[in-house]
Structures are given as structure tokens and as C-alpha cells.
Design an enzyme around this catalytic site. Structure first.
Site, mmCIF file in Angstrom:
data_model
loop_
_atom_site.group_PDB
_atom_site.id
_atom_site.type_symbol
_atom_site.label_atom_id
_atom_site.label_comp_id
_atom_site.label_asym_id
_atom_site.label_seq_id
_atom_site.Cartn_x
_atom_site.Cartn_y
_atom_site.Cartn_z
ATOM 1 N N TYR A 287 0.866 -1.180 0.000
ATOM 2 C CA TYR A 287 0.000 0.000 0.000
ATOM 3 C C TYR A 287 0.903 1.230 0.000
ATOM 4 O O TYR A 287 2.123 1.118 0.176
ATOM 5 C CB TYR A 287 -0.892 0.004 1.246
ATOM 6 N N LYS B 178 -3.016 -2.373 -8.769
ATOM 7 C CA LYS B 178 -4.235 -3.142 -8.464
ATOM 8 C C LYS B 178 -5.316 -2.181 -7.989
ATOM 9 O O LYS B 178 -5.043 -1.264 -7.221
ATOM 10 C CB LYS B 178 -3.904 -4.161 -7.366
ATOM 11 N N THR C 154 -1.248 -1.589 -4.403
ATOM 12 C CA THR C 154 -2.706 -1.505 -4.219
ATOM 13 C C THR C 154 -3.005 -0.134 -3.647
ATOM 14 O O THR C 154 -2.559 0.201 -2.554
ATOM 15 C CB THR C 154 -3.192 -2.593 -3.230
HETATM 16 C C1 LIG Z 1 -9.922 -10.428 4.276
HETATM 17 C C2 LIG Z 1 -9.356 -9.718 3.089
HETATM 18 C C3 LIG Z 1 -8.129 -9.068 3.213
HETATM 19 C C4 LIG Z 1 -7.590 -8.407 2.106
HETATM 20 N N1 LIG Z 1 -6.361 -7.808 2.227
HETATM 21 C C5 LIG Z 1 -5.785 -7.251 1.124
HETATM 22 C C6 LIG Z 1 -4.470 -6.739 1.195
HETATM 23 O O1 LIG Z 1 -3.816 -6.770 2.235
HETATM 24 N N2 LIG Z 1 -3.947 -6.200 0.060
HETATM 25 C C7 LIG Z 1 -4.628 -6.156 -1.129
HETATM 26 O O2 LIG Z 1 -4.107 -5.680 -2.136
HETATM 27 N N3 LIG Z 1 -5.883 -6.643 -1.210
HETATM 28 C C8 LIG Z 1 -6.464 -7.194 -0.117
HETATM 29 N N4 LIG Z 1 -7.712 -7.737 -0.229
HETATM 30 C C9 LIG Z 1 -8.386 -7.739 -1.544
HETATM 31 C C10 LIG Z 1 -8.001 -8.984 -2.346
HETATM 32 O O3 LIG Z 1 -6.663 -8.954 -2.780
HETATM 33 C C11 LIG Z 1 -8.883 -9.109 -3.593
HETATM 34 O O4 LIG Z 1 -8.852 -7.896 -4.294
HETATM 35 C C12 LIG Z 1 -10.312 -9.501 -3.276
HETATM 36 O O5 LIG Z 1 -10.381 -10.384 -2.179
HETATM 37 C C13 LIG Z 1 -10.948 -10.143 -4.506
HETATM 38 O O6 LIG Z 1 -12.276 -10.471 -4.279
HETATM 39 P P1 LIG Z 1 -12.755 -11.950 -3.870
HETATM 40 O O7 LIG Z 1 -12.468 -12.084 -2.411
HETATM 41 O O8 LIG Z 1 -14.208 -11.934 -4.163
HETATM 42 O O9 LIG Z 1 -11.963 -12.929 -4.703
HETATM 43 C C14 LIG Z 1 -8.291 -8.385 0.869
HETATM 44 C C15 LIG Z 1 -9.515 -9.055 0.759
HETATM 45 C C16 LIG Z 1 -10.047 -9.713 1.848
HETATM 46 C C17 LIG Z 1 -11.358 -10.440 1.679
#
Ligand SMILES: Cc1cc2nc3c(=O)[nH]c(=O)nc-3n(C[C@H](O)[C@H](O)[C@H](O)COP(=O)(O)O)c2cc1C
Length: 418
Positions: A137, A266, A163
Site C-alpha cells: 500500500y 491493483k 494496491t
Molecule cells: C480479508 C481480506 C483481506 C484483504 N487484504 C488485502 C491486502 O492486504 N492487500 C490487497 O491488495 N488486497 C487485499 N484484499 C483484496 C483482495 O486482494 C482481492 O482484491 C479480493 O479479495 C478479490 O475479491 P474476492 O475475495 O471476491 O476474490 C483483501 C480481501 C479480503 C477479503
């Protein structure tokens, strides 16, 4: 003779939905709730999955192909199926956390995306042998950003994922789970009623002698201690948001540090941002709304794929993430122009249900679903897939941020607002 229990649950699961049901049973409610996540009224998180169900397929009856392949490459890495691990902070789901996810990714021939908020260090994760993209981030000052990139590079990261789609939305209509500042004895006692009903989860942690680690080791200063999740979140909240010049600086720094390894932005939702990402030096973008956890009301990621892929797919690797739960979802995304997809909750459910094997199980479920879809559609490879293989309802696509020069060529509900 030892009698086998005929009713014992088979740890293998046949779908991501079954993995989710098992995760729900196994995890303490606050941990499960943290994975369900979503923001505000939950419109985007719901649409991410619902939109896939609006897309139909048009199968053939004969003339199907026996010679099917689904390998591709993203950011220069050959992968055996068009599915990558999206970075998530999988704190407290399983004692092996991201190490288990990385092992499963490696064993199935794909790439691990590791969050900077992960509970395991980038060194530990890469030591599994998994090819890893490190995700950051925009948090801390430029010196801190450079130091974290250097650490990821030295550890052996093969690409960087930036991200930037996070707006610190607070408040969900269904209530947020409690996340303790630190899991010490006092917290354990206070949360005991929620945890005591989940013996299996407790046993997994007890077996390894660990308590859930709510620190972010990848954000530790050189030679210093890993910050707690909350102090890391505070640093992030108090960092001024990045400009497009910062994005270009980040991609340039990473290229210099890593000797030209690829950079992904992203969280792209708009065509104008996709063009800016390309101009800022990104080699890849993920069309994503952060799994519906960022600004609620953002369209489902799959609705935004085609307009963005049409605009920049020739210049960049366009992947998408959000709502992928089955192989046919992956095929739909590729047919609309994505090179591959990234998965988040799907593997988290697998991890909670059955550790490393559970994550491998999810990747196998997706692989076999992709293969069935290719078979039914009568194609032998991902390159052959086109939007014509799908039934796409009118008005399905959402073209956001269409630059004036593009408007005439985008025949869908488009907006230049914002
Ligand atoms: C519990 C959780 C934690 C997440 N933490 C991050 C993160 O630390 N960094 C990031 O780029 N995206 C994070 N995301 C987003 C995921 O990388 C991804 O974009 C998203 O989960 C995709 O949707 P889906 O869960 O329906 O597959 C997180 C998502 C969830 C559900």
C-alpha cells in the site's frame, strides 16, 4: 481390527461454496466476519458475485476439443492455470497463514501475491519456493517505501503489486467483527466464549504452540520489531494519498531496485486510470474493487473488464479480481478480455477449511471448472475465448472514466464523471 468411522467428513470439498460453509463452522465468528468483509451496505461485494451469474454460456454438443490447455503468463511468469493468489492479510485464519497458501500456489504452478499486511514475512514465504509478487500500500514516507521494496527484492520477489484503492470506509450495515489490538491472555479470556465453540480452530493453533499473530512483519523497520496491525493501519491512514506522479515514482523505483521486474497497479476501475497506469510505467493492472471492501457502489469488477481490456489490453497484462468462485467465472473473465484472474476469499475459505491442502483443493476445483468450460465451449485454449462464447445481457458492461477521445468507440453505458 480398527473400525473406520463411515460418517467422518471427507476433508476434500467439491466447490468453493462448500469450503466457505466449512470455514464458517470452523472459524470463530469475528475471524469469519473479517473474511466476509464488504463495506457500507454491501452493494459491491454482492454484485461482484451476482454479476457472474448474469453471464450465460453457449455450449456445443459435439466437435469438442480433446487437446485443451490453460497455461498462460502474467508479468513474465508462466502459470499452469489463469488464476493467481491475490494478496490478503490472512491474519488468524490458520497458524501457517501465507506460508500454507504459498506452498499450495507453488504446488499448483501459480504465483503467490503476498500482502504487506500479511502475518508471515516475505523471507519465510519465498523460502517455500513459491514465486511471489509482493504487494504494497502507499504507507509511510518515500524512504520507508524504498526500504520495503528493497527488502522484498532482496528476499526474491518477482514483481510488485501496488494496491492504492482504499478509502478507509468505516461502518457496515451488518456490523464489523471485533479485531483485538493484540492477542494476549487478557484478550483470550475476554473472547473465550466466541472461540470456545470452535475447538478445531483452537486446536490448530494449540498444536503449533502459536497464538494468532496480529502483527505485520513486512512493515518492520530494519532490525526493529514488527508493528501491530493497528499501528500499521494508523501509519497508512495518516499517509497523504498518492498522486499519479507518486505512482510513476513507485514503478520507477521498483524498476531500479529490482533490475526491471514488473509492476502491477491493483484496483483500477476506470479507463482513464488504466491509461494513466500504463503511462506511469505499470506492466500490469488488476481491474478490481478490492473485493467490495472499498467504496461501496463501485460496479462488480467483471462489469468493468471488457471496456478496460479493450482500451489497454494490447499494452498491459490486464487481470481482474473480485467474485471468482468457480472455473466458469474464470473463463467468463478471460472471454471478456482478462489475461487471468486473482482470487481472494476463495482461497481464504480453503485455507480455513483445510490449511495448505484446502488452498490446493480450491485451485484444483477452479482448474477442473475451467477445463469443463473449455470443453463445453469447444475451445482448446484461453486465446480462443471471445465475448461471443458468452451470453452477455444488454447493459452488462460498465465503462467508467471514458476519456473524451474514446467516447465514440464505447457503445455501453459510459460516464466521464469524476
Ligand atoms: C480479508 C481480506 C483481506 C484483504 N487484504 C488485502 C491486502 O492486504 N492487500 C490487497 O491488495 N488486497 C487485499 N484484499 C483484496 C483482495 O486482494 C482481492 O482484491 C479480493 O479479495 C478479490 O475479491 P474476492 O475475495 O471476491 O476474490 C483483501 C480481501 C479480503 C477479503
Amino acid at each position: 481390527m480398527k473400525l473406520e468411522n463411515p460418517w467422518k467428513q471427507n476433508p476434500w470439498f467439491e466447490s468453493v461454496a462448500v469450503a466457505q460453509q466449512r470455514a464458517r463452522k470452523r472459524l470463530p465468528a469475528p475471524v469469519y466476519g473479517a473474511l466476509v468483509a464488504g463495506s457500507e451496505r454491501g452493494q459491491t461485494v454482492a454484485d461482484n458475485q451476482a454479476a457472474f451469474a448474469e453471464l450465460g454460456v453457449a455450449p456445443h454438443v459435439a466437435g469438442l476439443r480433446a487437446d485443451r490447455v490453460m497455461g498462460t503468463s502474467v508479468m513474465g511468469q508462466e502459470i499452469s492455470l489463469p488464476v493467481l493468489i491475490s494478496p490478503t492479510g490472512v491474519q488468524a485464519v490458520h497458524p501457517d497463514g501465507e506460508v500454507a497458501v504459498a506452498r499450495a500456489a507453488a504446488s499448483r504452478g501459480t504465483v503467490m501475491g503476498l500482502s504487506n499486511f500479511a502475518s508471515k514475512s516475505v523471507e519465510e514465504v519465498i523460502a517455500t519456493g513459491a514465486r511471489t509478487f509482493f504487494q504494497m500500500y502507499w504507507t509511510g514516507d518515500r524512504d520507508v517505501v524504498v526500504q520495503r521494496m528493497q527488502r522484498a527484492h532482496v528476499a526474491g520477489a518477482l514483481g510488485l503489486i501496488a494496491t492504492l484503492d482504499w478509502s478507509f470506509s468505516m461502518g457496515r450495515d451488518w456490523g464489523s467483527p471485533e479485531i483485538p489490538e493484540k492477542v494476549d491472555l487478557k484478550t483470550m479470556v475476554r473472547m473465550a466464549p466466541k472461540v470456545a465453540t470452535k475447538p478445531r480452530w483452537l486446536w490448530e493453533f494449540g498444536r503449533t504452540g502459536q497464538i494468532p499473530d496480529l502483527t505485520a512483519p513486512n512493515l518492520a523497520p530494519p532490525g526493529g520489531e514488527a508493528p501491530t496491525f493497528f499501528s500499521a493501519y494508523y501509519e497508512w491512514m495518516t499517509t497523504p494519498p498518492p498522486s499519479w506522479d507518486d505512482v510513476a515514482w513507485m514503478s520507477d523505483q521498483w524498476a531500479q531496485i529490482s533490475g526491471g521486474k514488473p509492476f502491477m497497479l491493483k484496483g483500477v476501475c476506470r479507463i482513464d486510470d488504466a491509461l494513466r497506469a500504463r503511462d506511469a510505467g505499470a506492466q500490469a493492472i488488476s481491474v478490481s474493487n478490492h473485493g467490495g471492501n472499498n467504496l461501496d457502489g463501485t460496479p462488480a469488477a467483471i462489469r468493468m473488464v471488457k471496456p478496460i481490456a479493450d482500451a489497454v489490453g494490447g499494452d498491459l497484462d490486464v487481470v481482474m479480481d473480485g467474485g471468482i468462485r468457480r472455473g466458469s467465472d474464470v473463463v467468463k473473465a478471460v472471454a471478456l478480455g482478462a489475461r487471468a484472474v486473482m482470487i481472494g476469499r476463495a482461497y481464504l475459505w480453503g485455507l480455513a477449511a483445510n490449511g495448505e491442502q484446502g488452498v490446493g483443493n480450491v485451485l484444483d476445483v477452479l482448474r477442473s471448472g475451467i477445463d469443463s468450460a473449455l470443453l463445453g465451449l469447444g475451445v482448446a485454449s484461453l486465446e480462443e475465448l471471445t465475448p461471443e462464447h458468452l451470453l452477455v445481457p444488454e447493459g452488462f458492461h460498465r465503462a467508467l472514466g471514458v476519456p473524451p477521445a474514446h467516447v465514440a468507440s464505447v457503445p455501453v453505458a459510459a460516464t466521464t464523471a469524476g
